[in-house]
Design a protein around this motif. Sequence first.
Motif, short mmCIF file in Angstrom:
data_model
loop_
_atom_site.label_atom_id
_atom_site.label_comp_id
_atom_site.label_asym_id
_atom_site.label_seq_id
_atom_site.Cartn_x
_atom_site.Cartn_y
_atom_site.Cartn_z
N VAL A 174 0.86 -1.18 0.00
CA VAL A 174 0.00 0.00 0.00
C VAL A 174 0.90 1.24 0.00
N TYR A 175 0.59 2.25 -0.94
CA TYR A 175 1.41 3.46 -1.09
C TYR A 175 0.78 4.62 -0.34
N SER A 176 1.66 5.50 0.18
CA SER A 176 1.19 6.71 0.87
C SER A 176 2.26 7.80 0.74
N ILE A 177 1.87 9.07 0.94
CA ILE A 177 2.79 10.21 0.87
C ILE A 177 3.14 10.61 2.29
N LEU A 178 4.42 10.59 2.57
CA LEU A 178 4.90 11.04 3.87
C LEU A 178 5.24 12.52 3.85
N GLN A 179 5.67 13.04 2.65
CA GLN A 179 6.05 14.45 2.52
C GLN A 179 5.67 14.92 1.12
N GLY A 180 5.05 16.08 1.00
CA GLY A 180 4.65 16.60 -0.30
C GLY A 180 3.21 17.01 -0.35
N ILE B 202 -1.31 10.43 -4.03
CA ILE B 202 -0.90 9.18 -4.64
C ILE B 202 -2.00 8.16 -4.45
N ASP B 203 -2.22 7.36 -5.45
CA ASP B 203 -3.18 6.27 -5.36
C ASP B 203 -2.56 5.15 -4.54
N TYR C 255 9.65 20.68 -6.26
CA TYR C 255 8.96 20.00 -5.14
C TYR C 255 9.61 18.64 -4.94
N GLN C 256 9.79 18.26 -3.64
CA GLN C 256 10.33 16.94 -3.29
C GLN C 256 9.27 16.18 -2.49
N VAL C 257 8.88 15.04 -3.03
CA VAL C 257 7.80 14.24 -2.43
C VAL C 257 8.40 12.93 -1.93
N THR D 38 12.13 8.83 -2.94
CA THR D 38 11.95 10.27 -3.14
C THR D 38 11.59 10.53 -4.60
N VAL D 39 10.62 11.44 -4.80
CA VAL D 39 10.23 11.87 -6.15
C VAL D 39 10.45 13.38 -6.23
N ASN D 40 11.35 13.83 -7.14
CA ASN D 40 11.62 15.25 -7.36
C ASN D 40 10.77 15.73 -8.53
N ILE D 41 9.85 16.63 -8.26
CA ILE D 41 8.88 17.09 -9.26
C ILE D 41 9.18 18.55 -9.58
N THR D 42 9.26 18.85 -10.90
CA THR D 42 9.53 20.21 -11.38
C THR D 42 8.31 20.72 -12.14
N LEU D 43 7.96 21.95 -11.87
CA LEU D 43 6.89 22.60 -12.63
C LEU D 43 7.49 23.23 -13.89
N THR D 44 7.06 22.77 -15.05
CA THR D 44 7.54 23.34 -16.31
C THR D 44 6.76 24.61 -16.63
#
Length: 734
Positions: A139-145, A151-152, A173-175, A194-200
Amino acid sequence: MFVKSRRPFAKWLLCHKLHSDLDKGAGTVKYTLSGDGAGTVFTIDETTGDIHAIRSLDREEKPFYTLRAQAVDIDTRKPLEPESEFIIKVQDINDNEPKFLDGPYVASVPEMSPVGAYVLQVKATDADDPTYGNSARVVYSILQGQPYFSIDPKTGVIRTALPNMDREVKEQYQVLIQAKDMGGQLGGLAGTTTVNITLTDVNDNPPRFPKSIFHLKVPESSLVGSAIGRIRAVDPDFGKNAEIEYNIVPGDGGNLFDITTDENTQEGVIKLKKPLDFETKKAYTFKVEASNVHLDHRFHSVGPFKDTATVKINVLDVDEPPVFSKPMYTMEVYEDTPVGTIIGAVTAQDLDVGSSSVRYFIDRKSDSESYFTIDGSEGTIATNELLDRESTTQYNFSIIASKLSNPLLTSKVNVIINVLDVNEFPPEISVPYETSVCENAKPGQVIQTVSAADKDLSPAGQRFSFRLSPEVSTKPNFTVQDYRNNTAGIETRRSGYSRRQQDLYFLPVVIEDSSYPVQSSTNTMTIHVCRCDSDGIILSCNVEAIFLPVGLSTGALIAILLCIVILLVIVVLYVALRRQKKKDTLMTSKEDIRDNVIHYDDEGGGEEDTQAFDIGALRNPKVIEDNKIRRDIKPDTLCFPRQRPPVEDNTDIRDFINQRLQENDVDPTAPPYDSLATYAYEGNGSVAESLSSIDSLTTEADQDYDYLSDWGPRFKVLAEMFGEEENYNTDKVT
């Protein structure tokens, strides 16, 4: 059978118990174990048949083992029952946490995206048995972000959770994502990534000028095309979304300037399109518009993606050089114009506020021969040398103007002077000066078209006229037909021309030009009379006409001449070889002092050869040998000539030879050895007499060849040749 995998393993684990029906408990049966892991992983109690695991088991390392067991007699060691095979399966427990094999992750999403926009899908892997319990259910969950992303829990798909996230506010953003097994229940194992997300960037911001008015100061001496200032509009977007296009709004002064975009800095570069003049206008005001190049239709509702600012330019006064009234001056002068004649003038002015006087002078680098002079104050140009158009048709030089108040400020202008022609040369016939006419020409036939050339520079419409010279106007053989287009035709005036009567005609043609003063010249054309075929094609114009009436063609004459030349070459080579051979024989005999036989092998040259030997010595024994030197020795001193005793004309050959023998016997120069001399004498008294022409008293001039005319037509040419030669000899004598 099954055995649970445990970690750590503290003591032996009873996995299975074997028992034989023949085992009565008396201790006579022994149990043995073999196969996969026997002795290393599993062991058996030989008495009771209990199978134990002797070390910890890991299902992820080996999920099952295949073993074989047998009961044997403890004394005889013989099997009591057949060997039996069984499989021990390792039962899974939750001893592996979920792992993100591809982490950490990098993702991007356009700014201003709506809620639920897809970002990325992550996946965790659990090594436990997915078929047994919940050990492998993740089971997936977001701890930070949060609250920006969600997240599903089942699929691991990450989506945006807030609308209108602005890149210009926050770009990165770092999730932190967690995956937990046992369905997320308490006691389950967990792994994170960790997932590093950038807004284009998207074009959601229009360009904006930081101020509404820009002030620039520009010297009036600025060059056309040069950059005179820069302005800049600010666009917070990035990349192509921040590209700006600048335009000048039509209005006051805008037509003197242009603006372009610096691709590196996105600044507007203002350039000068036309020259500035402080004395004419001191200031200019215009508006500049900045707009985005790449628009996004989703944000049209935000407002116009452009901005406008005002540009004010102040022109600064600069001390400038004089300015000529024309960019270039062109003048004309006739050749041979007297020295000092004024042919034109140039004008330059100081346009600055405090006007200064101007001085003129010629750039001597462009007029090194000093053909012209200029008045320093007035700017008038005059000739300094006599000009000749035939030598130089155009002069190109520069005139420099400078200010008296500041001589360093100068300007230059080109002056072109064209030298006009004075009609001083008469026209002449262009090539060719020679032509030909056929013997069978008919009256009025054009045999040549001629044109004229004039050394003078003929003005437009110059015409040349052609006519016959007056001295041949009476009964001419040819006439000149003027076509009135600067060409004329030479025409025949009678029917037929004979080369035997006259093979050359000289025709004087008068050519006159139309300039002032009129110039004319008489040109003599040479006309050759030629033999032509019926189509007017020339066959021959040379002297071969003498032989053509008797039927000899040009090829035949050439063949005859070639044969004669070959015969002459053969005769010359033959005579040269004979002389060379005789010379070699004499040289050999002179150099050899031993006994030798001198052999002469001369055949003679026939009747015409009178130089090979002295035949008179054989014919007339009375001939006295003037200087007798032996040919078989090389004398050191000069031998004196001796007289030969006379011999009678009718002496027998024997007496002649004896006489020669006596001469050699008494010769003091003879060597003390035998020497053989060979003599020949053809005798005399022949009935036919001598055929030689040596003693002949007649010459070719005494011969009469008239009898050749009686031998028929085959000897006609020979008779004419000897007849003409006889007449020629007679004329020479006369």
